[in-house]
Design an enzyme around this catalytic site. Structure first.
Site, PDB file in Angstrom:
ATOM      1  CD  GLN A 140      11.456  55.682  28.981  1.00 59.16           C
ATOM      2  OE1 GLN A 140      12.126  56.194  28.740  1.00 59.16           O
ATOM      3  NE2 GLN A 140      11.393  53.709  28.437  1.00 59.16           N
ATOM      4  CG  ASP A 185       9.337  61.175  29.106  1.00 67.64           C
ATOM      5  OD1 ASP A 185      10.775  59.835  28.909  1.00 67.64           O
ATOM      6  OD2 ASP A 185       9.282  61.415  30.281  1.00 67.64           O
TER       7      ASP A 185
END
Length: 497
Positions: free
Chosen positions: A79, A241
């Protein structure tokens, strides 16, 4: 039989898993390492070309016949990264990553522009913390003005791989909520937050459209040929993720708490409603399943144990022996493992702090235990905010590289005083992406199936790795944790001064 592939582009490597829905297991996996460029100013960068090369390498390592039977793929990505593209879709600069703290001053500038952290939370649901994508834009404007001038499209890491696969720029709500400029309540870009990032330029044209979690896109024919995939393969939207790990661990219904012990440490729990904390104690993110995912993220987890292991010249694979030879509290050592600065607690300029060393505990074993305890206590500090908000949990589902350690699994159970379960499929984010791809296939074939129903059918627990709290150790960790919190108060004063 349906084969789907999940791609997880993390900080240290890219992993690909291939899942067989009939056999209910991962039938193939490959990985390729990634290098991280670090600067003394806190910069942490990777070039997106490296992600692409790693994806090519992973698919090239899979059996050709197996690749030809894959029906759908989905991407999980680290991210908060900032990928800058020009008008022709070419990458303009290395991507600044989630663990990049060089733009911490810009975090303050953005929040000051909207009226402070409380106003930022009111507008978007989150303060602008170190590592969030928002601060990377004004940093780029100051330090890479040519890049900022030519900037035409802003993508996150997983968005960029989707763009490479499909030729389409788009963003889904889970990953988008980690930018700092999306209102997590309305799932729309916030015009006021964008204005605070740059008052002289409208950044809206640079942002990709937001798409729902059930959207699918077609793989470009050239990419299919390049990766050895059928041209009919569809690409699900994927996500950050943590959002994909939530799917891969079954954290898609209320009441379940997932913990990931990776380079960063994370705690997240699914919610049917937006969970915004007025004090910003946790990240009020959206999930990649249509709900929300309140999340605690620490920036120093396995990096702490790996650093100490490297310092003393052993592998973390041998670390459990050191834990077994010591007792809770590491003989009085306390390590605040803020080697990369820290997000939770919000101390982006902090450094690691070790206290309590004497001749009796100056050993590799005590240092290693202090590192593992420090990483676990930092997560416990975030977990306490969840409890204070009234959230309740009956177990922890553990994933990430640290979950392979029996000693760490037991430490989590004892520190949190909760049973610990480990999913059968260890690569939670990659597996979650493969399940999202499977859901996309099911919808494309006309199935009336919710993602939660599919996850319930396919996420299994490895009973051999489960553990329960041991009452004597639960009690033994209370004093070391109290000591950790006392040291945290002192360090907070030091690094915010």
């Amino acid at each position: 039989m349906t084969l789907t592939a999940g791609i997880d582009a993390g900080t240290q490597s890219v992993k690909v898993v291939v899942y067989d829905d009939q056999a209910r297991r991962v039938v193939a996996a490959a990985s390729a390492p990634l290098e991280l460029s670090s600067g003394e100013d806190g910069s942490r960068e990777q070039h997106p070309d490296a992600w692409v090369a790693a994806v090519r390498s992973c698919f090239g390592a899979l059996d050709a016949e197996l690749r030809g039977r894959i029906k759908a793929i989905s991407v999980s990505g680290q991210q908060h990264g900032f990928v800058a593209l020009d008008a022709q879709g070419e990458v303009l600069a290395p991507a600044k990553l989630w663990c990049d703290t060089s733009s911490s001053a810009e975090c303050v500038e953005i929040m000051d522009a909207v009226g402070g952290a409380e106003r930022s939370i009111a507008l978007a649901g989150n303060p602008i913390l170190a590592g969030y994508t928002a601060s990377k834009l004004p940093w780029t404007r100051k330090h890479r003005p040519d890049v900022y001038q030519r900037l035409a499209t802003i993508l996150l890491p997983h968005d960029y791989l989707n763009f490479w696969l499909t030729g389409r720029a788009f963003c889904e709500h889970g990953d988008a909520s980690g930018t700092g400029w999306m209102d997590v309540r309305t799932r729309q870009w916030s015009a006021e937050m964008l204005h605070a990032i740059d008052a002289e330029r409208d950044l809206t044209p640079c942002l990709p459209p937001l798409v729902a979690s059930d959207r699918v896109f077609q793989l470009q024919p050239g990419r299919a040929d390049e990766l050895g995939l059928a041209r009919e393969v569809i690409v699900a939207v994927g996500g950050g993720d943590n959002m994909m790990a939530a799917i891969g661990t079954g954290c898609v219904v209320p009441g379940r708490l997932a913990m990931s012990l990776g380079t960063s440490g994370t705690l997240f729990a699914y919610s049917d409603a937006a969970m915004v904390d007025p004090d910003g104690s946790w990240a009020a993110f959206c999930s990649s399943t249509g709900g929300w995912l309140p999340l605690i993220c620490t920036m120093n987890c396995t990096v702490a144990t790996e650093t100490i292991a490297r310092l003393f010249g052993f592998s973390t694979r041998d670390g459990d022996v050191h834990i077994e030879s010591t007792t809770p509290g590491a003989g009085g050592l306390t390590l605040l493992p803020f080697l990369n600065g820290e997000r939770t607690p919000d101390l982006p300029l902090a450094k690691g702090v070790l206290t309590g060393m004497g001749t009796h505990n100056a050993s590799a074993a005590h240092f290693y235990r202090a590192a593992m305890e420090g990483a676990t206590f930092t997560l416990k500090h975030g977990y306490d905010a969840f409890l204070a908000a009234g959230m309740q949990f009956d177990r922890i589902v553990l994933t990430g590289g640290g979950a392979t350690s029996a000693a760490w699994r037991q430490m989590v159970a004892d520190v949190f005083d909760l049973p610990v379960e480990v999913p059968r499929e260890a690569e939670g984010a990659a597996f979650g992406a493969a399940l999202q791809a499977l859901w996309a296939c099911s919808l494309a074939q006309g199935a009336d199936l919710s993602l939660a129903e599919l996850v319930d059918a396919h996420v299994g627990i490895d009973a051999a790795l489960a553990c329960t709290p041991e009452p004597s150790r639960v009690a033994a960790y209370r004093e070391p944790y109290r000591r950790f919190l006392e040291h945290l108060v002192a360090v907070r004063q030091l690094y915010t001064a």
